[in-house]
Design an enzyme around this catalytic site. Structure first.
Site, PDB file in Angstrom:
ATOM      1  N   GLY A   1     -46.683  15.511  44.240  1.00 56.19           N
ATOM      2  CA  GLY A   1     -47.656  14.786  43.430  1.00 56.19           C
ATOM      3  C   GLY A   1     -47.058  13.539  42.805  1.00 56.19           C
ATOM      4  O   GLY A   1     -47.701  12.478  42.767  1.00 56.19           O
TER       5      GLY A   1
ATOM      6  N   ASP B   1     -46.237  25.627  48.856  1.00 57.77           N
ATOM      7  CA  ASP B   1     -45.031  25.340  48.092  1.00 57.77           C
ATOM      8  C   ASP B   1     -43.921  26.351  48.378  1.00 57.77           C
ATOM      9  O   ASP B   1     -42.785  25.979  48.677  1.00 57.77           O
ATOM     10  CB  ASP B   1     -45.356  25.319  46.599  1.00 57.77           C
ATOM     11  CG  ASP B   1     -44.131  25.106  45.737  1.00 57.77           C
ATOM     12  OD1 ASP B   1     -43.854  23.962  45.369  1.00 57.77           O
ATOM     13  OD2 ASP B   1     -43.424  26.105  45.431  1.00 57.77           O
TER      14      ASP B   1
ATOM     15  N   THR C   1     -42.040  21.913  44.541  1.00 56.54           N
ATOM     16  CA  THR C   1     -42.321  21.085  45.717  1.00 56.54           C
ATOM     17  C   THR C   1     -43.694  20.429  45.604  1.00 56.54           C
ATOM     18  O   THR C   1     -43.855  19.241  45.901  1.00 56.54           O
ATOM     19  CB  THR C   1     -42.216  21.940  46.992  1.00 56.54           C
ATOM     20  OG1 THR C   1     -40.847  22.297  47.195  1.00 56.54           O
ATOM     21  CG2 THR C   1     -42.715  21.205  48.204  1.00 56.54           C
ATOM     22  N   ASP C   2     -44.684  21.179  45.163  1.00 57.26           N
ATOM     23  CA  ASP C   2     -46.013  20.594  44.932  1.00 57.26           C
ATOM     24  C   ASP C   2     -45.951  19.499  43.878  1.00 57.26           C
ATOM     25  O   ASP C   2     -46.544  18.421  44.036  1.00 57.26           O
ATOM     26  CB  ASP C   2     -46.995  21.677  44.477  1.00 57.26           C
ATOM     27  CG  ASP C   2     -47.614  22.447  45.630  1.00 57.26           C
ATOM     28  OD1 ASP C   2     -47.557  21.967  46.770  1.00 57.26           O
ATOM     29  OD2 ASP C   2     -48.155  23.538  45.383  1.00 57.26           O
ATOM     30  N   ILE C   3     -45.272  19.780  42.781  1.00 58.76           N
ATOM     31  CA  ILE C   3     -45.234  18.821  41.674  1.00 58.76           C
ATOM     32  C   ILE C   3     -44.508  17.545  42.082  1.00 58.76           C
ATOM     33  O   ILE C   3     -44.979  16.429  41.811  1.00 58.76           O
ATOM     34  CB  ILE C   3     -44.590  19.473  40.437  1.00 58.76           C
ATOM     35  CG1 ILE C   3     -45.533  20.535  39.865  1.00 58.76           C
ATOM     36  CG2 ILE C   3     -44.258  18.430  39.375  1.00 58.76           C
ATOM     37  CD1 ILE C   3     -44.913  21.435  38.824  1.00 58.76           C
TER      38      ILE C   3
END
Length: 383
Positions: free
Chosen positions: A183, A146, A178-180
């Site tokens: 997802g 991220d 960025t990860d969220i």
């Protein structure tokens, strides 16, 4: 029955982007089987402190980080490095609707768990691959994180104080955004593939890259460049396309003023006792205010120092000008609106029957989100 209670998900992912996606699917009713390494499980189980406390207030080995993305799942320990483990995962995949994985490109194929191998067993499988840079391209083989992708994807270039101000320099966002966001996009792609499967009877691979998602979610900042030729820079808490839409310092602290149109600007100027600013040709329209922000903002800031922040918020809200406090996380969860929207929920855990978690923001009228089970203990459901 949840909206996705007919869907079974095999989750081979770890850390945040994949688990965030599978948790949302689980909240919506899907059965989620989380596969973990018998030697320690998901890395985030060890990302603490803080750790969850038990009913007596003592620390457990369950990290708060792991708790944020793993409710409504069953934890099954499988050693996929062994032939037996790989065979068991293929058996599970044959009976699942969705598989989520975040191996490096080519990593799943080493275990016979790549899309081509599993689609041959289960043609209806929707197979979601999450990587840093996608399944093709010159950077495809690189691992992605991220923080790294917030930098490479341009997000840090538009986040932080502008050059010349105290604390200037690029900043990452305070959560792994960025990860969220990856997802969230993964859930959209998975549900689109499931909907298409109703017509074709076939699954497909969903290819998600952190870098792609970061570029996509630059939104107006990206189109400021692509359409307008403007390479955005850092503006701190200001907005590139609207003025004034930023934080101000009041007599006793900071607040946000978010003027969205010229009518709101006129009312704002009246509230702060400077109606002449709304008639000034330099500031009469948003187009002119953006051009002349350096002249306008210091004039507004000087007026904002005349009252306390709560006084300003009350006056501005009464005049229909959007304004609000900058809350801490503790203040967020004390906010009556957050409580009314059930954004803090109790999900009983085997070690703590009063475990508090963040609620799901999706509100469905007929098939609401359910909190069926707390984040599992490592291997809790293996048998």
């Amino acid at each position: 029955m949840g909206a996705l209670s007919h869907i079974r998900v095999l989750d081979l992912s770890r850390i945040l982007a994949g688990p965030w996606a599978s948790q949302i699917l689980g909240d919506l009713g899907a059965e989620v089987i989380k596969i973990e390494n018998p030697e320690g499980g998901d890395d985030t189980r060890h990302w603490g402190p803080p750790y969850m406390t038990d009913a007596r207030g003592r620390d457990t080995d369950e990290s708060a980080y792991f708790m944020c993305a793993n409710r409504n799942k069953r934890s099954v320990c499988v050693d996929m490095k062994t032939a037996r483990g790989q065979a068991r995962l293929r058996e599970l995949a044959a009976d699942c609707d969705v598989l989520i994985e975040n191996f490096k490109v080519g990593g799943a194929a080493r275990y016979g768990l790549d899309y081509a191998s599993l689609a041959a067993i289960n043609p209806r499988l929707v197979y979601c691959s999450i990587t840093g840079f996608g399944q093709n391209g010159p950077l495809a083989s690189r691992p992605g994180y991220d923080f790294l992708v917030q930098a490479m994807g341009g997000l840090m270039s538009v986040t932080g104080a502008p050059d010349g101000e105290p604390g200037a320099g690029p900043q990452k966002v305070g959560v792994a955004l960025t990860d969220i966001m990856t997802g969230l996009y993964a859930v959209i792609g998975i549900q689109a593939a499931l909907a298409e499967r109703e017509r074709s009877g076939l699954g497909q691979q969903v290819d998600l890259a952190l870098l792609d998602v970061t570029a996509a979610t630059l939104a107006n900042q990206a189109t400021n460049f692509l359409v307008g030729g403007l390479n955005p820079t850092r503006l701190g808490n200001a907005h590139p396309n609207i003025v004034p839409y930023q934080s101000f310092v009041a007599r006793d602290g900071h607040l946000i003023v978010a003027v969205g149109n010229d009518g709101q600007f006129r009312r704002y100027c009246e509230v702060i006792g400077a109606p002449e600013l709304a008639a000034d040709t330099r500031f009469v329209s948003n187009r002119e205010r953006v051009k002349n922000r350096d002249a306008l903002v210091p004039l507004l800031q000087a007026k904002m120092l005349e009252r306390d922040k709560d006084e300003w918020i009350a006056l501005l809200e009464a005049a229909g000008v959007p304004a609000g406090p900058i809350n801490s996380v503790a203040e967020v969860f004390a906010e009556p609106q957050i409580q009314a929207r059930k954004m803090q929920v109790t999900v009983p855990h085997p070690l703590n029957p009063g475990l508090q978690l963040v609620g799901n923001p999706i509100k469905l009228s007929r098939t609401p989100v359910e909190y069926r089970s707390a984040p599992p203990l490592l291997g809790e459901h293996s048998e």
